[in-house]
Design an enzyme around this catalytic site. Structure first.
Site, PDB file in Angstrom:
ATOM      1  N   ASP A 111     -21.334 -45.034  20.593  1.00  0.00           N
ATOM      2  CA  ASP A 111     -20.978 -45.207  22.009  1.00  0.00           C
ATOM      3  C   ASP A 111     -21.581 -44.095  22.862  1.00  0.00           C
ATOM      4  O   ASP A 111     -21.998 -44.324  23.998  1.00  0.00           O
ATOM      5  CB  ASP A 111     -19.456 -45.214  22.195  1.00  0.00           C
ATOM      6  CG  ASP A 111     -18.843 -46.469  21.591  1.00  0.00           C
ATOM      7  OD1 ASP A 111     -19.607 -47.422  21.315  1.00  0.00           O
ATOM      8  OD2 ASP A 111     -17.610 -46.484  21.378  1.00  0.00           O
ATOM      9  N   LYS A 140     -21.690 -72.068   3.038  1.00  0.00           N
ATOM     10  CA  LYS A 140     -21.982 -72.827   4.256  1.00  0.00           C
ATOM     11  C   LYS A 140     -21.117 -72.256   5.374  1.00  0.00           C
ATOM     12  O   LYS A 140     -19.892 -72.221   5.265  1.00  0.00           O
ATOM     13  CB  LYS A 140     -21.644 -74.298   4.038  1.00  0.00           C
ATOM     14  CG  LYS A 140     -22.015 -75.193   5.178  1.00  0.00           C
ATOM     15  CD  LYS A 140     -21.836 -76.647   4.761  1.00  0.00           C
ATOM     16  CE  LYS A 140     -22.399 -77.590   5.789  1.00  0.00           C
ATOM     17  NZ  LYS A 140     -21.808 -77.455   7.121  1.00  0.00           N
ATOM     18  N   GLU A 186     -26.412 -69.822  12.249  1.00  0.00           N
ATOM     19  CA  GLU A 186     -25.132 -70.197  12.828  1.00  0.00           C
ATOM     20  C   GLU A 186     -24.607 -69.066  13.703  1.00  0.00           C
ATOM     21  O   GLU A 186     -24.639 -67.891  13.307  1.00  0.00           O
ATOM     22  CB  GLU A 186     -24.084 -70.450  11.741  1.00  0.00           C
ATOM     23  CG  GLU A 186     -24.444 -71.488  10.732  1.00  0.00           C
ATOM     24  CD  GLU A 186     -24.451 -72.899  11.307  1.00  0.00           C
ATOM     25  OE1 GLU A 186     -25.513 -73.554  11.191  1.00  0.00           O
ATOM     26  OE2 GLU A 186     -23.433 -73.338  11.875  1.00  0.00           O
ATOM     27  N   LYS A 225     -30.448 -75.268  -1.609  1.00  0.00           N
ATOM     28  CA  LYS A 225     -31.767 -75.619  -1.085  1.00  0.00           C
ATOM     29  C   LYS A 225     -32.851 -75.277  -2.100  1.00  0.00           C
ATOM     30  O   LYS A 225     -32.776 -74.232  -2.749  1.00  0.00           O
ATOM     31  CB  LYS A 225     -32.059 -74.822   0.199  1.00  0.00           C
ATOM     32  CG  LYS A 225     -30.905 -74.740   1.159  1.00  0.00           C
ATOM     33  CD  LYS A 225     -31.227 -73.834   2.330  1.00  0.00           C
ATOM     34  CE  LYS A 225     -30.102 -72.839   2.528  1.00  0.00           C
ATOM     35  NZ  LYS A 225     -30.188 -72.106   3.792  1.00  0.00           N
ATOM     36  N   LYS A 270     -19.202 -79.699  -0.447  1.00  0.00           N
ATOM     37  CA  LYS A 270     -17.994 -79.348   0.306  1.00  0.00           C
ATOM     38  C   LYS A 270     -16.807 -79.219  -0.639  1.00  0.00           C
ATOM     39  O   LYS A 270     -16.581 -80.098  -1.471  1.00  0.00           O
ATOM     40  CB  LYS A 270     -17.681 -80.464   1.322  1.00  0.00           C
ATOM     41  CG  LYS A 270     -18.727 -80.658   2.402  1.00  0.00           C
ATOM     42  CD  LYS A 270     -18.510 -79.651   3.516  1.00  0.00           C
ATOM     43  CE  LYS A 270     -19.224 -80.033   4.784  1.00  0.00           C
ATOM     44  NZ  LYS A 270     -18.531 -80.976   5.615  1.00  0.00           N
ATOM     45  N   CYS A 274       5.477 -87.364  37.379  1.00  0.00           N
ATOM     46  CA  CYS A 274       5.928 -86.420  36.346  1.00  0.00           C
ATOM     47  C   CYS A 274       5.102 -85.134  36.426  1.00  0.00           C
ATOM     48  O   CYS A 274       3.874 -85.169  36.353  1.00  0.00           O
ATOM     49  CB  CYS A 274       5.773 -87.058  34.975  1.00  0.00           C
ATOM     50  SG  CYS A 274       5.916 -85.903  33.601  1.00  0.00           S
TER      51      CYS A 274
HETATM   52  S1  IVH Z   1     -29.702 -74.619   5.731  1.00  0.00           S
HETATM   53  C1  IVH Z   1     -31.961 -78.820   7.240  1.00  0.00           C
HETATM   54  N1  IVH Z   1     -27.771 -72.981   5.213  1.00  0.00           N
HETATM   55  O1  IVH Z   1     -24.676 -76.736   8.397  1.00  0.00           O
HETATM   56  C2  IVH Z   1     -30.952 -77.833   7.569  1.00  0.00           C
HETATM   57  N2  IVH Z   1     -27.405 -74.622   6.872  1.00  0.00           N
HETATM   58  O2  IVH Z   1     -23.697 -79.436   8.254  1.00  0.00           O
HETATM   59  C3  IVH Z   1     -30.982 -76.696   6.589  1.00  0.00           C
HETATM   60  N3  IVH Z   1     -25.202 -74.480   7.946  1.00  0.00           N
HETATM   61  O3  IVH Z   1     -27.161 -78.085  10.450  1.00  0.00           O
HETATM   62  C4  IVH Z   1     -29.950 -75.768   6.975  1.00  0.00           C
HETATM   63  N4  IVH Z   1     -24.488 -72.763   6.801  1.00  0.00           N
HETATM   64  O4  IVH Z   1     -26.497 -75.623  10.880  1.00  0.00           O
HETATM   65  C5  IVH Z   1     -28.154 -74.022   5.962  1.00  0.00           C
HETATM   66  N5  IVH Z   1     -26.165 -71.415   4.653  1.00  0.00           N
HETATM   67  C6  IVH Z   1     -26.555 -72.459   5.390  1.00  0.00           C
HETATM   68  C7  IVH Z   1     -25.721 -73.048   6.361  1.00  0.00           C
HETATM   69  C8  IVH Z   1     -26.179 -74.131   7.080  1.00  0.00           C
HETATM   70  C9  IVH Z   1     -24.196 -73.634   7.755  1.00  0.00           C
HETATM   71  C10 IVH Z   1     -25.186 -75.573   8.950  1.00  0.00           C
HETATM   72  C11 IVH Z   1     -26.521 -75.945   9.515  1.00  0.00           C
HETATM   73  C12 IVH Z   1     -26.614 -77.437   9.368  1.00  0.00           C
HETATM   74  C13 IVH Z   1     -25.191 -77.803   9.142  1.00  0.00           C
HETATM   75  C14 IVH Z   1     -25.037 -79.126   8.438  1.00  0.00           C
END
Ligand code: IVH
Length: 691
Positions: free
Chosen positions: A36, A114, A178, A294, A318, A435
């Site tokens: 600060d 996620k 996000e 991924k 999920k 009301c």
């Molecule tokens: S990868 C093609 N990684 O979840 C999109 N997405 O429900 C590849 N999300 O639209 C995204 N955490 O905005 C990725 N660790 C994560 C994530 C994530 C949240 C969001 C993302 C996506 C949505 C789908």
């Protein structure tokens, strides 16, 4: 350079380094107090040398004035969604598909929690943040740059590595990730609101989304949102072939990215990751309801491709919604703006998906009958998608002998007026049009941002205005005097003045937004827009018969009947007459269809400086109606820059890039006589039902 200029540079560098250590490495080196002190020194020096203030200085996160609306941003490549699964067998099927497509090639995954936030894309040009946008429908989102700049974990410019050594920064970098409201900060914020007697937010995700849609960045700045990157859009040049490596690179550039990304060599390892995080996820600073899996190699991602909605290289697992058992103690009744009385369950507090819950909407009496729920019952409560808790089941075997049947109220809990079932029989409604509880909700809706947009008309003021009988009709808002207002709690002269100015400004929102605000059943933002466009003014609309209404494209018989009923009734007519008398405009300015529609088709236009005939949001809306797109920064793709009085640096950038610059007069000529601002603006939420 003077010594002050040097010191300013030094302070900025140091502050950026501490931001990096704090937000990216999550390993701060200095105390908050020391940080600060550096920040204050920088602010002081900048105040002494305003000519040295740079837009990417750490002090420049909150802009001077609220913005006027959200320009649309196109996502290229689009921001796709992710396919979901709830079981591990399906996850293995996904893996089998990946293996089949890739043939003999070895491949690996990266798995991450996620994040339950709001998807956003950040654009850096030559290392400087130039644009932030929401995902929107994946192809077009909203320009939220002003709000995103207030988020401290979003670097205003990309950093050099930890060692301080410069690292190749791409010309263009679109980071995707996000924006979320950290659980701790959210809880603190809610606690402060509760203490001040204000409404609290139900969940951090929606509250973060709502925050990003605020026009005044000062609001966002007070809310400590945060950002985590999990991917990217366009990157030029792209120098790596692994998403995992890219994440490491993002971190070196100062962009916070997942701390928990894990490389997995097989589906088994992915399953292990998912199991590991089933419980641990509650300790994360954000809410998470699953894991994202991924393919790591970018070349393999390209080979796998995408459907129109989902990439084939990615899946979200999920976790099952969490359930907890508790005991129903009480049911209260809330009155909505159309009189709907909604039963709300109150039960012994339970921990659910990391938070304590004790209330849940029961929606309507059909639901109570379906569940066959009694007071005193053991009930199962679930938080699906970690959003709103629901009562999903009664444990009938545990029903105590003295469990009481829940009866629909015979009268309105707010005004004691008659209550009865509505036509469909699903809802109980308060039949008293006067009301106060209904009126409060209606007024809140009328003043909402997508309707008449009356700033400062919050719940506390609405309560006072109605309880003191200063407002009985919408129109009464427009006859309030400064004296009446200053007699109210927490209302000084200045705030009364601001409030009256906001009320006055709302007279010019146009027919579409007025219609949306009146709360005619089934008429949400979209229907209001269509009706305003079609009829052009309120009298033509009021005179239309049900058949004529139902003939309008997209207006079905239910909406037609409801509109008819509103205008045929004495009450509806009176509302309109009184609003007219106080000067509320009821014209869809711009006419039924703008004459020059399509004139700007496919063109990207940047507006800068003050225009004589349009506000910023009007001109943006006009551009949109004529088929164009307005953008906030100039690039080679910009068709032209519309420059008003006192244009900013955008004109300079246009000159450098050889982009055409035109003035307002030329613009008016270009678009012909159809240059009236129209009333069809911001997208509106279709809130057609209440409760
Ligand atoms: S990868 C093609 N990684 O979840 C999109 N997405 O429900 C590849 N999300 O639209 C995204 N955490 O905005 C990725 N660790 C994560 C994530 C994530 C949240 C969001 C993302 C996506 C949505 C789908």
């Amino acid at each position: 350079m003077t010594s002050d200029a040097k010191r300013i540079e030094q302070l900025r560098r140091e502050i950026r380094r501490h931001d990096y250590l704090y937000y990216v490495q999550v390993a701060p080196e200095v105390s908050d107090r020391r940080y600060d002190a550096l920040f204050d020194e920088l602010k002081r020096l900048e105040a002494e040398h305003p000519e040295l203030i740079a837009p990417d200085s750490p002090t420049q996160r909150v802009g001077g004035r609220p913005i006027e609306g959200f320009a649309k941003v196109r996502h290229d490549p689009p921001m796709l969604s992710i396919d979901n699964t709830y079981n591990l067998d399906e996850l293995r099927e996904f893996d089998a598909r990946v293996a089949r497509t890739l043939g003999d090639e070895p491949y690996r995954y990266i798995a991450e929690p996620k994040i339950d936030g709001v998807a956003a894309s950040l654009r850096y040009e030559d290392g400087v943040l130039t644009l932030a946008a929401t995902r929107g429908d994946g192809r077009t989102g909203d320009d939220i740059t002003a709000n995103a700049r207030t988020i401290k974990s979003i670097p205003l410019r990309l950093a050099l590595g930890r060692s301080g050594e410069p690292e190749e920064i791409p010309r263009l970098l679109e980071v995707r990730g996000e924006i979320y409201w950290p659980k701790d900060a959210f809880a603190k914020f809610n606690a402060a609101r509760a203490a001040a007697g204000a409404d609290t937010f139900a969940n951090p995700r929606n509250a973060a989304a709502g925050t990003l849609k605020q026009l005044d960045p000062k609001v966002a700045a007070e809310r400590s949102l945060a950002f985590i990157a999990h991917g990217f859009g366009a990157v030029e040049p792209m120098t790596c072939n692994s998403a995992f490596e890219f994440i490491a690179m993002l971190k070196r550039w100062g962009v916070p990215a997942s701390l928990h990304a894990c490389l997995c060599d097989s589906a088994d390892e992915v399953c292990k990751f998912i199991e590991q995080w089933a419980e641990k996820r509650y300790d994360l600073p954000y809410e998470t309801d699953g894991a994202v899996v991924k393919v790591d190699s970018l070349a393999q991602r390209r080979a796998l491709g995408a459907t129109s909605r989902y990439p084939r290289w990615c899946i979200a697992y999920k976790y099952a919604a969490e359930r907890a058992q508790t005991v129903l103690r009480d049911v209260s009744f809330q009155v909505g703006r159309l009189g709907t009385i909604t039963p709300v369950a109150h039960f012994d507090p339970v921990q659910l998906a990391g938070t304590t819950v004790s209330n849940a909407s029961l929606h309507n009496f059909d639901q109570i009958e379906r569940l066959d729920v009694h007071l005193g019952d053991a009930i199962l409560v679930e938080k699906a998608g970690e959003i709103i808790p629901q009562v999903v089941q009664v444990v009938t075997a545990k029903r105590p002998k003295d469990a009481k049947v829940i009866r629909p109220p015979g009268k309105c809990p707010a005004c004691s007026g008659a209550a009865g079932r509505d036509e469909g029989g699903v809802h109980i409604r308060c039949m008293n049009p006067l009301c106060p509880a209904q009126l409060k909700e209606r007024l809140r809706f009328f003043a909402g941002r997508n309707q008449m947009d009356i700033e400062n008309l919050g719940p506390a003021l609405i309560d006072q205005l109605i309880d003191k009988a200063l407002v009985r009709h919408f129109a009464d808002l427009y006859s309030l005097s400064a004296e009446q207002l200053t007699g109210l709690e927490r209302m000084g002269e200045k705030s009364a003045e601001n409030f009256l100015a906001a009320v006055e400004a709302s007279k010019n929102r146009g027919l579409a937004r007025l219609l949306a605000g009146l709360g005619i059943r089934h008429v949400g933002g979209r229907a209001a827009d269509i009706l305003a466009r079609h009829f052009g003014d309120i009298d033509s609309l009021a005179a239309a018969g049900a058949d004529e209404l139902a003939d309008v494209e997209e207006i079905g018989p239910v909406i037609a009947a409801s509109v008819r009923q509103f205008f045929a009734g004495k009450q509806g007519r009176e509302i309109i007459e009184r609003l007219k008398a106080v000067g509320v405009k009821m014209l869809a300015e711009g006419g039924a269809t703008p004459a020059g529609e399509g004139t700007l088709a496919g063109k990207t236009i940047v507006v800068t400086g003050t225009l004589e005939n349009y506000t910023r949001s009007e001109v943006k809306e006009l551009i949109k109606n004529l088929g164009g797109r307005s953008a906030s920064s100039v690039s080679k793709k910009t068709a032209f820059v519309l420059a008003g009085v006192d244009p900013g640096s955008k004109v300079d950038k246009a000159k450098t890039l050889g982009v055409r610059i035109i003035n307002e007069e030329e613009f008016t000529k270009m678009i012909g006589k159809s240059s009236q601002p129209s009333a069809f603006s911001k997208s509106q939420t279709d809130e057609t039902a209440d409760g």
